[in-house]
Design a protein around this motif. Structure first.
Motif, PDB file in Angstrom:
ATOM      1  N   PHE A  83       1.125  -1.256   0.054  1.00  0.00           N
ATOM      2  CA  PHE A  83       0.105   0.236   0.031  1.00  0.00           C
ATOM      3  C   PHE A  83       0.775   1.271   0.166  1.00  0.00           C
ATOM      4  O   PHE A  83       1.666   1.499   0.751  1.00  0.00           O
ATOM      5  N   THR A  84       0.750   2.365  -1.131  1.00  0.00           N
ATOM      6  CA  THR A  84       1.447   3.412  -1.087  1.00  0.00           C
ATOM      7  C   THR A  84       0.705   4.499  -0.660  1.00  0.00           C
ATOM      8  O   THR A  84       1.282   5.723  -0.551  1.00  0.00           O
ATOM      9  N   SER A  85      -0.598   4.571  -0.814  1.00  0.00           N
ATOM     10  CA  SER A  85      -1.579   5.737  -0.662  1.00  0.00           C
ATOM     11  C   SER A  85      -2.803   5.346  -0.221  1.00  0.00           C
ATOM     12  O   SER A  85      -3.450   4.369  -0.595  1.00  0.00           O
ATOM     13  N   ILE A  86      -3.097   5.987   0.843  1.00  0.00           N
ATOM     14  CA  ILE A  86      -4.558   5.787   1.234  1.00  0.00           C
ATOM     15  C   ILE A  86      -5.114   7.129   1.671  1.00  0.00           C
ATOM     16  O   ILE A  86      -4.827   7.659   2.696  1.00  0.00           O
ATOM     17  N   THR A  87      -6.382   7.211   0.976  1.00  0.00           N
ATOM     18  CA  THR A  87      -7.282   8.525   1.470  1.00  0.00           C
ATOM     19  C   THR A  87      -8.681   7.806   1.851  1.00  0.00           C
ATOM     20  O   THR A  87      -9.285   7.365   1.032  1.00  0.00           O
ATOM     21  N   PRO A  88      -9.095   7.597   3.142  1.00  0.00           N
ATOM     22  CA  PRO A  88     -10.138   6.850   3.625  1.00  0.00           C
ATOM     23  C   PRO A  88     -11.308   7.220   2.728  1.00  0.00           C
ATOM     24  O   PRO A  88     -11.721   8.281   2.590  1.00  0.00           O
ATOM     25  N   THR A  90     -12.149   7.329  -0.202  1.00  0.00           N
ATOM     26  CA  THR A  90     -11.944   7.726  -1.327  1.00  0.00           C
ATOM     27  C   THR A  90     -11.005   7.186  -2.409  1.00  0.00           C
ATOM     28  O   THR A  90     -11.412   6.980  -3.597  1.00  0.00           O
ATOM     29  N   ASN A  91      -9.974   6.811  -1.886  1.00  0.00           N
ATOM     30  CA  ASN A  91      -8.801   6.373  -2.879  1.00  0.00           C
ATOM     31  C   ASN A  91      -7.806   5.502  -2.176  1.00  0.00           C
ATOM     32  O   ASN A  91      -7.656   5.874  -1.011  1.00  0.00           O
ATOM     33  N   PHE A  92      -7.426   4.358  -2.826  1.00  0.00           N
ATOM     34  CA  PHE A  92      -5.852   3.874  -2.397  1.00  0.00           C
ATOM     35  C   PHE A  92      -5.296   3.331  -3.407  1.00  0.00           C
ATOM     36  O   PHE A  92      -5.982   2.934  -4.315  1.00  0.00           O
ATOM     37  N   LYS A  93      -4.115   3.241  -2.897  1.00  0.00           N
ATOM     38  CA  LYS A  93      -3.178   2.841  -4.174  1.00  0.00           C
ATOM     39  C   LYS A  93      -2.025   1.730  -3.796  1.00  0.00           C
ATOM     40  O   LYS A  93      -1.964   1.832  -2.551  1.00  0.00           O
ATOM     41  N   TYR A  94      -1.681   0.922  -4.594  1.00  0.00           N
ATOM     42  CA  TYR A  94      -0.660  -0.189  -4.096  1.00  0.00           C
ATOM     43  C   TYR A  94      -0.134  -1.082  -5.350  1.00  0.00           C
ATOM     44  O   TYR A  94      -0.433  -0.793  -6.757  1.00  0.00           O
ATOM     45  N   LEU A  95       0.979  -1.224  -4.777  1.00  0.00           N
ATOM     46  CA  LEU A  95       2.000  -2.048  -6.125  1.00  0.00           C
ATOM     47  C   LEU A  95       1.490  -3.586  -5.812  1.00  0.00           C
ATOM     48  O   LEU A  95       1.493  -4.192  -4.690  1.00  0.00           O
ATOM     49  N   ASP A  96       1.049  -4.356  -6.801  1.00  0.00           N
ATOM     50  CA  ASP A  96       0.927  -5.717  -6.832  1.00  0.00           C
ATOM     51  C   ASP A  96       1.927  -6.630  -7.485  1.00  0.00           C
ATOM     52  O   ASP A  96       2.425  -6.013  -8.403  1.00  0.00           O
ATOM     53  N   ALA A  97       2.232  -7.777  -6.830  1.00  0.00           N
ATOM     54  CA  ALA A  97       3.325  -8.670  -7.262  1.00  0.00           C
ATOM     55  C   ALA A  97       2.805  -9.975  -7.015  1.00  0.00           C
ATOM     56  O   ALA A  97       2.174 -10.228  -6.037  1.00  0.00           O
ATOM     57  N   PHE A  98       3.122 -11.087  -7.871  1.00  0.00           N
ATOM     58  CA  PHE A  98       3.180 -12.567  -7.540  1.00  0.00           C
ATOM     59  C   PHE A  98       4.433 -12.766  -6.511  1.00  0.00           C
ATOM     60  O   PHE A  98       5.557 -12.123  -6.610  1.00  0.00           O
ATOM     61  N   CYS A  99       4.465 -13.719  -5.859  1.00  0.00           N
ATOM     62  CA  CYS A  99       5.262 -13.572  -4.701  1.00  0.00           C
ATOM     63  C   CYS A  99       5.353 -15.417  -4.099  1.00  0.00           C
ATOM     64  O   CYS A  99       4.433 -16.054  -4.729  1.00  0.00           O
ATOM     65  N   ASP A 100       6.054 -15.569  -3.164  1.00  0.00           N
ATOM     66  CA  ASP A 100       5.925 -16.903  -2.355  1.00  0.00           C
ATOM     67  C   ASP A 100       5.184 -16.743  -1.241  1.00  0.00           C
ATOM     68  O   ASP A 100       4.524 -15.512  -0.979  1.00  0.00           O
ATOM     69  N   SER A 101       4.848 -17.742  -0.430  1.00  0.00           N
ATOM     70  CA  SER A 101       4.027 -17.667   0.608  1.00  0.00           C
ATOM     71  C   SER A 101       4.655 -16.776   1.805  1.00  0.00           C
ATOM     72  O   SER A 101       3.967 -16.201   2.684  1.00  0.00           O
ATOM     73  N   GLU A 102       6.027 -16.404   1.619  1.00  0.00           N
ATOM     74  CA  GLU A 102       6.771 -15.503   2.503  1.00  0.00           C
ATOM     75  C   GLU A 102       6.691 -13.984   2.237  1.00  0.00           C
ATOM     76  O   GLU A 102       7.234 -13.207   2.769  1.00  0.00           O
ATOM     77  N   GLY A 103       6.295 -13.699   0.822  1.00  0.00           N
ATOM     78  CA  GLY A 103       6.278 -12.301   0.384  1.00  0.00           C
ATOM     79  C   GLY A 103       7.271 -11.964  -0.423  1.00  0.00           C
ATOM     80  O   GLY A 103       7.582 -11.058  -0.890  1.00  0.00           O
ATOM     81  N   HIS A 104       8.333 -13.021  -0.916  1.00  0.00           N
ATOM     82  CA  HIS A 104       9.496 -12.754  -1.590  1.00  0.00           C
ATOM     83  C   HIS A 104       8.812 -12.798  -3.119  1.00  0.00           C
ATOM     84  O   HIS A 104       8.355 -13.633  -3.636  1.00  0.00           O
ATOM     85  N   LEU A 105       9.048 -11.699  -3.733  1.00  0.00           N
ATOM     86  CA  LEU A 105       8.753 -11.278  -4.979  1.00  0.00           C
ATOM     87  C   LEU A 105       9.140 -12.458  -5.857  1.00  0.00           C
ATOM     88  O   LEU A 105      10.175 -12.755  -6.104  1.00  0.00           O
ATOM     89  N   ASN A 106       8.392 -12.726  -6.769  1.00  0.00           N
ATOM     90  CA  ASN A 106       8.469 -13.723  -8.188  1.00  0.00           C
ATOM     91  C   ASN A 106       8.608 -12.691  -9.289  1.00  0.00           C
ATOM     92  O   ASN A 106       7.914 -11.990  -9.942  1.00  0.00           O
ATOM     93  N   VAL A 107       9.910 -12.552  -9.505  1.00  0.00           N
ATOM     94  CA  VAL A 107      10.489 -11.465 -10.537  1.00  0.00           C
ATOM     95  C   VAL A 107      10.240 -11.839 -12.117  1.00  0.00           C
ATOM     96  O   VAL A 107      10.304 -11.119 -13.019  1.00  0.00           O
ATOM     97  N   ASP A 108       9.658 -13.249 -12.432  1.00  0.00           N
ATOM     98  CA  ASP A 108       9.232 -13.613 -13.511  1.00  0.00           C
ATOM     99  C   ASP A 108       7.779 -13.311 -14.089  1.00  0.00           C
ATOM    100  O   ASP A 108       7.676 -13.609 -15.431  1.00  0.00           O
ATOM    101  N   PHE A 109       7.119 -12.573 -13.141  1.00  0.00           N
ATOM    102  CA  PHE A 109       6.109 -12.064 -13.351  1.00  0.00           C
ATOM    103  C   PHE A 109       5.856 -10.570 -13.342  1.00  0.00           C
ATOM    104  O   PHE A 109       6.581 -10.139 -12.573  1.00  0.00           O
ATOM    105  N   PRO A 110       5.096  -9.832 -13.886  1.00  0.00           N
ATOM    106  CA  PRO A 110       5.232  -8.263 -13.777  1.00  0.00           C
ATOM    107  C   PRO A 110       4.182  -7.958 -12.417  1.00  0.00           C
ATOM    108  O   PRO A 110       3.578  -8.583 -12.276  1.00  0.00           O
ATOM    109  N   ARG A 111       5.020  -6.692 -12.222  1.00  0.00           N
ATOM    110  CA  ARG A 111       4.281  -6.115 -11.021  1.00  0.00           C
ATOM    111  C   ARG A 111       3.331  -4.927 -11.719  1.00  0.00           C
ATOM    112  O   ARG A 111       3.385  -4.326 -12.836  1.00  0.00           O
ATOM    113  N   SER A 112       2.281  -4.563 -11.127  1.00  0.00           N
ATOM    114  CA  SER A 112       1.296  -3.447 -11.579  1.00  0.00           C
ATOM    115  C   SER A 112       1.088  -2.745 -10.117  1.00  0.00           C
ATOM    116  O   SER A 112       1.180  -2.950  -9.327  1.00  0.00           O
TER     117      SER A 112
END
Length: 166
Positions: A83-88, A90-112
């Motif tokens: 989560f990068t920005s939250i306006t209750p 009204t709006n929130f923003k986040y970066l989404d990514a595929f990862c493993d069960s511990e939250g380590h990013l899977n760099v083979d897939f794109p982030r959005s």
């Protein structure tokens, strides 16, 4: 109760962005809660017959949601929302990514980069979503994976939750 709710899905290849505008038969407070509280998110975020399972979520700027999409045979696909920005309500923003069960990013897939805005009009709530990808090939990869179809099914699941509350 309105049954023909707006679902507008478009892709801008020049900006590598998916746009979704979705109408819900619910108050802005209920829609905001459905998008920001893990207990509700897990009821609809995955397209049926898949289920969403949140391992941990800290909904604040700088917080994260680590969750899995769990398939009918128990297979798990993990993702991380930063989560990068939250306006209750009204709006929130986040970066989404595929990862493993511990939250380590899977760099083979794109982030959005997700930008989600909420507004109320005539008793309905509108959610406007912009999902920006780094490049066109990343966007095309997500579309090929069935994002539009899966996201549409998930939105219908959220409709069912609101209908059950009426």
């Amino acid at each position: 109760m309105k049954s023909n709710l707006l679902m507008d899905f478009s892709v801008n290849k020049e900006t590598s962005t998916v746009y979704v505008k979705r109408e819900f038969n619910a108050s802005i407070s209920n829609v905001w809660s459905a998008w920001t509280e893990p207990e509700i998110l897990d009821q609809w975020w995955a397209p049926a017959p898949w289920k969403s399972k949140t391992k941990k979520m800290d909904f604040k700027e700088g917080g994260k949601r680590l969750y899995a999409m769990v398939g009918p045979q128990g297979e798990e696909h993990w993702a991380l929302a930063d989560f990068t920005s939250i306006t209750p309500k009204t709006n929130f923003k986040y970066l989404d990514a595929f990862c493993d069960s511990e939250g380590h990013l899977n760099v083979d897939f794109p982030r959005s980069d997700w930008d989600i805005s909420f507004s109320e009009q005539d008793g309905a709530t509108f959610v406007d979503i912009a999902i920006k990808h780094e490049n066109l090939s990343d966007l095309e990869k997500i579309i090929e994976m069935g994002f539009k179809e899966g996201f549409t099914i998930a939105m219908e699941g959220l409709d069912q939750i609101f209908a059950a509350k009426k």
